[in-house]
Scaffold this active site. Structure first.
Site, PDB file in Angstrom:
ATOM      1  N   ARG A  16      11.723  -1.790  10.158  1.00 35.37           N
ATOM      2  CA  ARG A  16      10.926  -1.551  11.344  1.00 35.37           C
ATOM      3  C   ARG A  16      10.968  -3.307  11.983  1.00 35.37           C
ATOM      4  NH1 ARG A  16       5.771   0.462   8.391  1.00 35.37           N
ATOM      5  NH2 ARG A  16       4.657  -1.137   9.789  1.00 35.37           N
ATOM      6  N   LYS A  52       0.577  -0.959  -0.290  1.00 29.45           N
ATOM      7  CA  LYS A  52      -0.233   0.035  -0.006  1.00 29.45           C
ATOM      8  C   LYS A  52       0.706   1.279   0.053  1.00 29.45           C
ATOM      9  CE  LYS A  52      -2.458  -0.931   3.577  1.00 29.45           C
ATOM     10  NZ  LYS A  52      -1.155  -2.635   4.613  1.00 29.45           N
ATOM     11  N   ARG A 103      -0.085  -8.965  13.022  1.00 32.30           N
ATOM     12  CA  ARG A 103      -0.269  -7.875  12.488  1.00 32.30           C
ATOM     13  C   ARG A 103      -2.100  -8.773  11.146  1.00 32.30           C
ATOM     14  NH1 ARG A 103       4.433  -4.506   9.692  1.00 32.30           N
ATOM     15  NH2 ARG A 103       2.318  -2.900   9.937  1.00 32.30           N
ATOM     16  N   ARG A 130      11.754  -5.631   4.354  1.00 35.29           N
ATOM     17  CA  ARG A 130      11.222  -3.935   3.384  1.00 35.29           C
ATOM     18  C   ARG A 130      12.375  -3.299   4.183  1.00 35.29           C
ATOM     19  NH1 ARG A 130       5.369  -2.506   4.505  1.00 35.29           N
ATOM     20  NH2 ARG A 130       5.420  -2.281   6.626  1.00 35.29           N
ATOM     21  N   ARG A 174      -9.480   1.148   8.972  1.00 29.49           N
ATOM     22  CA  ARG A 174      -8.938  -0.210   9.050  1.00 29.49           C
ATOM     23  C   ARG A 174      -9.381  -1.113   9.747  1.00 29.49           C
ATOM     24  NH1 ARG A 174      -2.655   0.926   9.739  1.00 29.49           N
ATOM     25  NH2 ARG A 174      -1.554  -1.595   9.068  1.00 29.49           N
TER      26      ARG A 174
HETATM   27  P1  AMP Z   1       0.996   0.673   8.884  1.00 31.61           P
HETATM   28  O1  AMP Z   1       2.314   0.869   8.330  1.00 31.61           O
HETATM   29  O2  AMP Z   1       0.199   1.369   8.288  1.00 31.61           O
HETATM   30  O3  AMP Z   1       1.046  -1.064   8.681  1.00 31.61           O
HETATM   31  O4  AMP Z   1       0.977   1.169  10.962  1.00 31.61           O
HETATM   32  C1  AMP Z   1       1.746   0.204  11.520  1.00 31.61           C
HETATM   33  C2  AMP Z   1       1.084  -0.123  12.831  1.00 31.61           C
HETATM   34  O5  AMP Z   1       0.387   1.104  13.081  1.00 31.61           O
HETATM   35  C3  AMP Z   1      -0.310  -1.032  12.338  1.00 31.61           C
HETATM   36  O6  AMP Z   1       0.390  -2.725  12.876  1.00 31.61           O
HETATM   37  C4  AMP Z   1      -1.457  -0.656  14.128  1.00 31.61           C
HETATM   38  O7  AMP Z   1      -0.924  -0.533  15.597  1.00 31.61           O
HETATM   39  C5  AMP Z   1      -1.134   1.305  13.867  1.00 31.61           C
HETATM   40  N1  AMP Z   1      -1.480   1.537  13.089  1.00 31.61           N
HETATM   41  C6  AMP Z   1      -1.864   2.308  11.596  1.00 31.61           C
HETATM   42  N2  AMP Z   1      -3.107   2.906  10.946  1.00 31.61           N
HETATM   43  C7  AMP Z   1      -3.515   2.430  11.994  1.00 31.61           C
HETATM   44  C8  AMP Z   1      -5.321   2.739  11.986  1.00 31.61           C
HETATM   45  N3  AMP Z   1      -6.253   3.026  10.660  1.00 31.61           N
HETATM   46  N4  AMP Z   1      -5.666   2.054  13.449  1.00 31.61           N
HETATM   47  C9  AMP Z   1      -5.127   1.600  14.030  1.00 31.61           C
HETATM   48  N5  AMP Z   1      -3.861   1.597  14.325  1.00 31.61           N
HETATM   49  C10 AMP Z   1      -3.526   2.060  13.568  1.00 31.61           C
END
Ligand code: AMP
Length: 210
Positions: free
Chosen positions: A156, A13, A167, A123, A88
């Site tokens: 990360r 994404k 996740r 990544r 999400r």
């Molecule tokens: P991402 O970079 O989008 O993979 O997000 C990394 C982490 O941030 C996720 O595993 C969640 O812990 C948190 N996070 C990011 N966006 C959201 C969201 N919309 N709702 C809840 N947690 C989020």
């Protein structure tokens, strides 16, 4: 153009959003990047979010809803935006509707859990601007250095295999139901992950009728 990119963690994404925002000339809003910046700066939001993120859990809806409403009210979002990693949960999607935010399209990138597990180990992200790379598929021009801002590329914590598994479970339980939510509204377009980043971008643009 108001667009949501859906897909499992590691579906691409972030990479696709970066390409699309150049093509469409609108900003990408990534709640993951906003939260990582908040943690880095030690803000109250960052302090609330850190433990959830490290465990691969979702940050509570009320925190996310606050962040996203504030960000979408900024001037640069006036002509459209791409949401990467938000909503999400159904509660987040309903909160966006309640705030009067409507979307033109919702693109779901489809990819198997097995491919994601293989992919996540390579990544890397820029610790400064959040741009994402992959050691094999999307390497930076200089190893370890961000092409866009010269920042340092890091892995990360939440890309470690056990956290990725957690996740993915959260994705299937909490986020995947959004596909039905948006299909009912006639907005969902599913795009299969392709062998290359470029081909996936083309498939997304095709699904968007561009
Ligand atoms: P991402 O970079 O989008 O993979 O997000 C990394 C982490 O941030 C996720 O595993 C969640 O812990 C948190 N996070 C990011 N966006 C959201 C969201 N919309 N709702 C809840 N947690 C989020």
């Amino acid at each position: 153009m108001k667009l949501i990119l859906l897909g499992a963690p590691g579906a691409g994404k972030g990479t696709q959003a970066e390409r699309l925002c150049q093509e469409l000339n609108i900003p990408t809003i990534s709640t993951g990047n906003i939260l990582r910046a908040a943690i880095k700066h030690g803000t109250p939001t960052g302090l609330k979010a850190e433990a959830f993120m490290k465990a691969g859990k979702l940050v509570p809806d009320e925190v996310i809803i606050g962040i996203i409403n504030e960000r979408l009210a900024e001037e640069d979002c006036r002509d459209g935006f791409i949401l990467d990693g938000v909503p999400r949960t159904i509660a987040q999607a309903e909160a966006l509707e309640k705030a009067g935010i409507t979307f033109d399209d919702v693109v779901s990138i489809e990819i198997s859990d097995e491919t994601i597990m293989e992919r996540m180990s390579g990544r890397r992200v820029c610790e400064h601007c959040g741009a994402s790379y992959h050691l094999v598929a999307v390497p930076p021009k200089t190893p370890g250095v961000c092409d866009k801002c010269g920042g340092k590329l890091i892995q990360r914590h939440d890309d470690e295999p056990e956290t990725v598994k957690a996740r993915l479970e959260v994705y299937h339980k909490e986020t995947e139901p959004l596909k039905d939510f948006y299909a009912h509204r006639g907005l969902l377009k599913s795009v299969e992950n392709q062998p290359s980043v470029e081909e996936t971008s083309q498939a997304i643009l095709h699904a968007l009728g561009r």
